[in-house]
Motif scaffolding. Structure first.
Motif, PDB file in Angstrom:
ATOM      1  N   HIS A  54      -9.365   0.940  -3.649  1.00  0.00           N
ATOM      2  CA  HIS A  54      -9.908   0.840  -4.999  1.00  0.00           C
ATOM      3  C   HIS A  54     -11.192   0.016  -4.922  1.00  0.00           C
ATOM      4  O   HIS A  54     -11.241  -0.985  -4.198  1.00  0.00           O
ATOM      5  N   PRO A  55     -12.250   0.396  -5.639  1.00  0.00           N
ATOM      6  CA  PRO A  55     -13.528  -0.313  -5.499  1.00  0.00           C
ATOM      7  C   PRO A  55     -13.532  -1.750  -6.019  1.00  0.00           C
ATOM      8  O   PRO A  55     -14.405  -2.529  -5.638  1.00  0.00           O
ATOM      9  N   GLU A  56     -12.559  -2.121  -6.868  1.00  0.00           N
ATOM     10  CA  GLU A  56     -12.596  -3.462  -7.458  1.00  0.00           C
ATOM     11  C   GLU A  56     -11.349  -4.293  -7.181  1.00  0.00           C
ATOM     12  O   GLU A  56     -11.288  -5.453  -7.587  1.00  0.00           O
ATOM     13  N   THR A  57     -10.347  -3.709  -6.541  1.00  0.00           N
ATOM     14  CA  THR A  57      -9.115  -4.452  -6.276  1.00  0.00           C
ATOM     15  C   THR A  57      -8.720  -4.250  -4.820  1.00  0.00           C
ATOM     16  O   THR A  57      -9.417  -3.599  -4.053  1.00  0.00           O
ATOM     17  N   GLU A  58      -7.580  -4.784  -4.454  1.00  0.00           N
ATOM     18  CA  GLU A  58      -7.065  -4.614  -3.096  1.00  0.00           C
ATOM     19  C   GLU A  58      -6.143  -3.403  -2.985  1.00  0.00           C
ATOM     20  O   GLU A  58      -5.524  -3.193  -1.938  1.00  0.00           O
ATOM     21  N   ARG A  59      -6.006  -2.600  -4.053  1.00  0.00           N
ATOM     22  CA  ARG A  59      -5.149  -1.412  -3.975  1.00  0.00           C
ATOM     23  C   ARG A  59      -5.632  -0.513  -2.854  1.00  0.00           C
ATOM     24  O   ARG A  59      -6.825  -0.282  -2.697  1.00  0.00           O
ATOM     25  N   ARG A  60      -4.663   0.024  -2.106  1.00  0.00           N
ATOM     26  CA  ARG A  60      -5.009   0.759  -0.879  1.00  0.00           C
ATOM     27  C   ARG A  60      -4.015   1.876  -0.650  1.00  0.00           C
ATOM     28  O   ARG A  60      -2.822   1.733  -0.907  1.00  0.00           O
ATOM     29  N   MET A  61      -4.522   3.003  -0.145  1.00  0.00           N
ATOM     30  CA  MET A  61      -3.666   4.101   0.317  1.00  0.00           C
ATOM     31  C   MET A  61      -4.047   4.368   1.767  1.00  0.00           C
ATOM     32  O   MET A  61      -5.228   4.433   2.107  1.00  0.00           O
ATOM     33  N   LEU A  62      -3.030   4.518   2.614  1.00  0.00           N
ATOM     34  CA  LEU A  62      -3.237   4.809   4.027  1.00  0.00           C
ATOM     35  C   LEU A  62      -2.766   6.235   4.291  1.00  0.00           C
ATOM     36  O   LEU A  62      -1.685   6.634   3.853  1.00  0.00           O
ATOM     37  N   PHE A  63      -3.570   6.994   5.005  1.00  0.00           N
ATOM     38  CA  PHE A  63      -3.220   8.353   5.396  1.00  0.00           C
ATOM     39  C   PHE A  63      -3.053   8.327   6.905  1.00  0.00           C
ATOM     40  O   PHE A  63      -3.998   8.066   7.642  1.00  0.00           O
ATOM     41  N   GLN A  80       0.858  -1.175   0.000  1.00  0.00           N
ATOM     42  CA  GLN A  80       0.000   0.000   0.000  1.00  0.00           C
ATOM     43  C   GLN A  80       0.893   1.223   0.000  1.00  0.00           C
ATOM     44  O   GLN A  80       2.053   1.153   0.396  1.00  0.00           O
ATOM     45  N   VAL A  81       0.360   2.331  -0.451  1.00  0.00           N
ATOM     46  CA  VAL A  81       1.064   3.601  -0.384  1.00  0.00           C
ATOM     47  C   VAL A  81       0.587   4.292   0.882  1.00  0.00           C
ATOM     48  O   VAL A  81      -0.623   4.359   1.155  1.00  0.00           O
ATOM     49  N   THR A  82       1.525   4.800   1.683  1.00  0.00           N
ATOM     50  CA  THR A  82       1.186   5.477   2.928  1.00  0.00           C
ATOM     51  C   THR A  82       1.623   6.931   2.836  1.00  0.00           C
ATOM     52  O   THR A  82       2.738   7.222   2.417  1.00  0.00           O
TER      53      THR A  82
END
Length: 140
Positions: free
Chosen positions: A68-77, A6-8
């Motif tokens: 992301h609505p269809e994948t496991e892509r994630r960004m953490l803030f 994930q991108v943080t």
């Protein structure tokens, strides 16, 4: 073996910035479980100071994530009290297509982004911008 990641993003207002990026990317903000948060505080695993309210809901103060609505892509803030002071070493590129770039830039500026400059290399061109907390990103 491929790894998931994930991108943080460190930021001073993680819930507000997560909302901004979720709208920008068309992703969703991950819900936080108020009952679980209350239970962790009640059992002494967390304190009220580790929580806050955002949009009328109890959330962890430390951060918020979008997905992301269809994948496991994630960004953490995640919360960081320090304001951004230097250029990012990593940034997000948003691919909108050359025909949409001007309109997307204008929409993002209207929502709090800052347009920094236009650039190109060979046949490729992009706009460098910052989000409301000053984190650089490009639209291509």
């Amino acid at each position: 073996m491929a790894y998931d990641f994930q991108v943080t993003v460190d930021c001073t207002e993680p819930h507000t910035l997560a909302d901004w990026w979720a709208e920008t990317l068309g992703w969703t903000v991950e819900p936080q479980d108020e009952a679980f948060i209350k239970d962790m505080v009640a059992k002494g695993y967390a304190t009220d100071d580790e929580t806050t309210h955002h949009r009328g809901r109890l959330v962890w103060r430390a951060g918020s994530a979008i997905r992301h609505p269809e994948t496991e892509r994630r960004m953490l803030f995640q919360f960081d009290a320090s304001a951004k002071t230097v250029k990012n070493r990593v940034h997000v590129d948003i691919r909108v297509g050359e025909e949409n770039r001007d309109a997307e830039r204008d929409k993002l500026v209207a929502r709090g982004a800052t347009f920094l400059w236009a650039a190109s290399q060979g046949p490729h061109s992009w706009f460098t911008m910052t989000d409301p907390e000053g984190n650089e990103f490009c639209i291509t």
